[in-house]
Write a protein that holds these residues in place. Structure first.
Motif, PDB file in Angstrom:
ATOM      1  N   ARG A 280       0.831  -1.214   0.000  1.00  0.00           N
ATOM      2  CA  ARG A 280       0.000   0.000   0.000  1.00  0.00           C
ATOM      3  C   ARG A 280       0.867   1.267   0.000  1.00  0.00           C
ATOM      4  O   ARG A 280       0.346   2.371   0.118  1.00  0.00           O
ATOM      5  N   VAL A 281       2.177   1.081  -0.078  1.00  0.00           N
ATOM      6  CA  VAL A 281       3.097   2.239  -0.076  1.00  0.00           C
ATOM      7  C   VAL A 281       3.312   2.702  -1.510  1.00  0.00           C
ATOM      8  O   VAL A 281       3.691   1.911  -2.382  1.00  0.00           O
ATOM      9  N   SER A 282       3.065   4.002  -1.770  1.00  0.00           N
ATOM     10  CA  SER A 282       3.303   4.517  -3.125  1.00  0.00           C
ATOM     11  C   SER A 282       4.638   5.258  -3.192  1.00  0.00           C
ATOM     12  O   SER A 282       5.291   5.280  -4.227  1.00  0.00           O
ATOM     13  N   ASP A 283       5.047   5.873  -2.088  1.00  0.00           N
ATOM     14  CA  ASP A 283       6.308   6.619  -2.062  1.00  0.00           C
ATOM     15  C   ASP A 283       7.175   6.094  -0.914  1.00  0.00           C
ATOM     16  O   ASP A 283       6.936   6.379   0.250  1.00  0.00           O
ATOM     17  N   PHE A 284       8.175   5.298  -1.282  1.00  0.00           N
ATOM     18  CA  PHE A 284       9.021   4.667  -0.265  1.00  0.00           C
ATOM     19  C   PHE A 284       9.942   5.664   0.436  1.00  0.00           C
ATOM     20  O   PHE A 284      10.560   5.344   1.441  1.00  0.00           O
ATOM     21  N   ARG A 285      10.058   6.885  -0.130  1.00  0.00           N
ATOM     22  CA  ARG A 285      10.851   7.918   0.550  1.00  0.00           C
ATOM     23  C   ARG A 285      10.086   8.468   1.746  1.00  0.00           C
ATOM     24  O   ARG A 285      10.665   8.866   2.746  1.00  0.00           O
ATOM     25  N   ARG A 286       8.747   8.525   1.613  1.00  0.00           N
ATOM     26  CA  ARG A 286       7.922   9.145   2.660  1.00  0.00           C
ATOM     27  C   ARG A 286       7.372   8.132   3.658  1.00  0.00           C
ATOM     28  O   ARG A 286       7.096   8.456   4.805  1.00  0.00           O
TER      29      ARG A 286
END
Length: 592
Positions: free
Chosen positions: A185-191
């Protein structure tokens, strides 16, 4: 986009609470079983395993079609117990990425939070591996399947239970200031932090965990992983080992540059920084851990990041945990750099404390940190074997509770062992072990028992308060010595004390005591006993129905009031108060 041969293998640190399955997870990835060989099944030294990209592709399936520039992953298995905070910090500094292992059934533990704080301090990207999903009540095992596939095959109750456990972790992480979600469910692994549910026992979810790690490295770390192939190699010594046919060797994590046979390298030893020449380089086979590998392949050169074995002359006294660097030009600056780094070993020394020895810098720092947390002083902390000098130094320590030597995974030299057998050194206690927290526990147990015995001896020598009354019809002898029957009204009456009147006048020395015609040394409140009093005559100094008090020396009163009062029965406290009030009529500061 960086060229493939300029992308080094990312170093992955595995962190988490003891028993949450870090080594088991790595065992699953590399198909070995290291955990059973560790003392107490807790990893005591950093191990290193390279997992090549081909193996990761095979395990992950879904990576087959991706064009990958990362050559694989180099896993460092950091020690398990909370004592290793310092070593993990060192590991955190060394690692490019991390996996924080959390038992999905037990949730966050103090060590998990420690690990997260270290990673935040070092700004190290990481993934949460929520382990032991196979132990969720009702979980149906689907061996080696990806998590999402296995999850879809569970019943509604089990799926709800897993969701609940994952959201508990999300809540824990939110409280600590991290935004997290299940990996799919993670779209931005940086955030957002990715939580990957896995089982080391069944292999479920391992595919996605490796995919997420490779994806992180590939997408966000290519620049950080670029390095100069021609740059001088820099690494950290994991272990110094004697190898058949090679002599002393270094197990090394090379984290930057290149090292080749024939290179000059600077190595920290107990005698200072030495320059030596690489005779041979040996690499463990892929998927094998360097600490337990028994067959290595010889290579001409090695590029970072890699776990390697280095054979070179003059490695005596090389210090595990210390830096190693290839010397490309003038050796002076390199020697100075390593010397400075060695001086910054994180141990706080005290004027009074224990002598601590360990086999590696990391272990020494970790052992010292554990002692420091318990407010136990350290007078000297060094890497290396326990020597005769260490024993002599420990024997001179004034505080008997610090007259101990702690040796972690390091040998005791024969002359030191001989000295410890010498009766004149019997007050020095040696503690040896290969599990840090057990070593510390053993010392603390010994110290507390020694304190208890010392207190007991001290209290046995203290003159205790007591009040007695001479009974009527019980004068058995009037003098030389007087023998009378008495009742103990309060406190504890012991032989060998002086007796005084309620006005404070000393009347004689209590020589012996009998009860039922048997000699006794002490009698408690309520007892009726016959006593002999030297220096007293019935009818002169003492009389029937007189109340007498034990005449307590002033020094003993200080100990009773300052150290023992809370341990004394109420009746004894009352007798002590009566006696001190009597003495303080004339001198208000008596016994204070």
């Amino acid at each position: 986009m960086a060229k493939q041969n300029n992308i080094r293998t990312p170093i992955v640190c595995v962190l988490g609470h003891v028993d949450h399955g870090k080594t088991s997870l790595l065992d699953r990835i590399r198909g070995s079983s290291v955990v059973s060989t560790e003392d107490g099944a807790i990893t005591q030294h950093i191990g290193a395993t390279i997992v090549p990209i081909d193996a990761i592709k095979r395990m992950s399936g879904g990576l087959e079609k991706l064009a990958l520039s990362v050559p694989g992953l180099l896993f460092i298995d950091t020690p398990g117990h909370h004592a290793f905070t310092t070593l993990r910090a060192r590991g955190g500094a060394l690692a490019d990425m991390a996996i924080v292992v959390v038992d999905i059934n037990q949730g966050f533990q103090p060590q998990t939070i420690e690990a997260l704080q270290i990673l935040r301090n070092y700004k190290t990207p990481f993934v949460i591996a929520a382990t032991k999903i196979d132990r969720l009540h009702g979980w149906k095992v689907n061996k080696d399947e990806p998590f999402l596939k296995s999850f879809s095959m569970q019943n509604d109750r089990v799926r709800d239970l897993l969701e609940k456990k994952v959201y508990e972790l999300v809540g824990n992480l939110s409280d600590l200031g991290f935004s997290a979600e299940r990996f799919d469910r993670v779209s931005d692994f940086r955030r957002n932090l990715a939580i990957v549910p896995v089982s080391a026992h069944t292999g479920e979810g391992i595919a996605e965990l490796l995919m997420v790690m490779i994806g992180l490295a590939q997408r966000y770390m290519e620049e950080a992983l670029e390095f100069s192939v021609d740059g001088p190699g820099t690494g950290t010594i994991l272990e110094v080992k004697e190898e058949k046919g090679l002599g002393l060797t270094l197990d090394l994590i090379l984290y930057d540059g290149t090292i080749a046979v024939g290179d000059d390298i600077a190595v920290a030893t107990q005698g200072g920084v030495v320059i030596t020449k690489v005779r041979a380089l040996l690499k463990p086979r892929p998927m094998k851990e360097i600490l337990v590998e028994d067959r290595f392949e010889r290579v001409k050169s090695v590029v970072a990041a890699s776990g390697i074995k280095v054979s070179a002359p003059n490695l005596e006294g090389a210090i595990a945990g210390s830096p190693v660097q290839v010397v490309a030009g003038e050796p002076g600056p390199v020697i100075e750099k390593i010397r400075k780094e060695m001086e910054e070993i994180n141990v706080h020394l005290s004027p009074e404390g224990l002598v601590v020895k360990a086999d590696t810098i990391g272990a020494l720092e970790a052992l010292s940190k554990e002692l420091e947390n318990l407010n136990i002083g350290i007078m000297r902390a060094e890497v290396g074997p326990l020597s005769r000098h260490d024993v002599i130094e420990a024997e001179t320590i004034k505080n008997p509770f610090y007259r101990a030597l702690l040796a972690f995974s390091t040998p005791v030299l024969p002359d030191a062992a001989e000295l410890l057998r010498d009766p004149s050194y019997s007050m020095v206690r040696l503690f040896e072990g290969r599990v840090i927290y057990k070593l510390v526990e053993d010392y603390v147990e010994w110290r507390d028992e020694l304190k208890r015995k010392t207190e007991q001896q001290k209290f046995e020598q203290i003159v205790m308060p007591a009040k007695i009354r001479i009974l009527p019809h019980c004068v058995f002898r009037q003098s030389n010595p007087a023998v009378v029957g008495v009742r103990v009204l309060g406190g504890t009456l012991r032989t060998g004390v002086y007796l005084a009147t309620r006005e404070g006048k000393r009347v004689g020395h209590l020589k012996s005591m009998q009860q039922n015609q048997e000699n006794i040394r002490e009698a408690d409140a309520g007892a009726e006993v016959a006593i002999s009093i030297e220096g007293a005559t019935v009818g002169r100094q003492i009389n029937v129905e007189d109340d007498l008090l034990v005449d307590i020396p002033e020094k003993h009163v200080k100990v009773l009031e300052m150290e023992m009062l809370s341990h004394l029965p109420i009746s004894t406290q009352e007798v002590l108060a009566e006696f001190t009030a009597l003495k303080r009529k004339e001198d208000p500061f008596w016994g204070k």
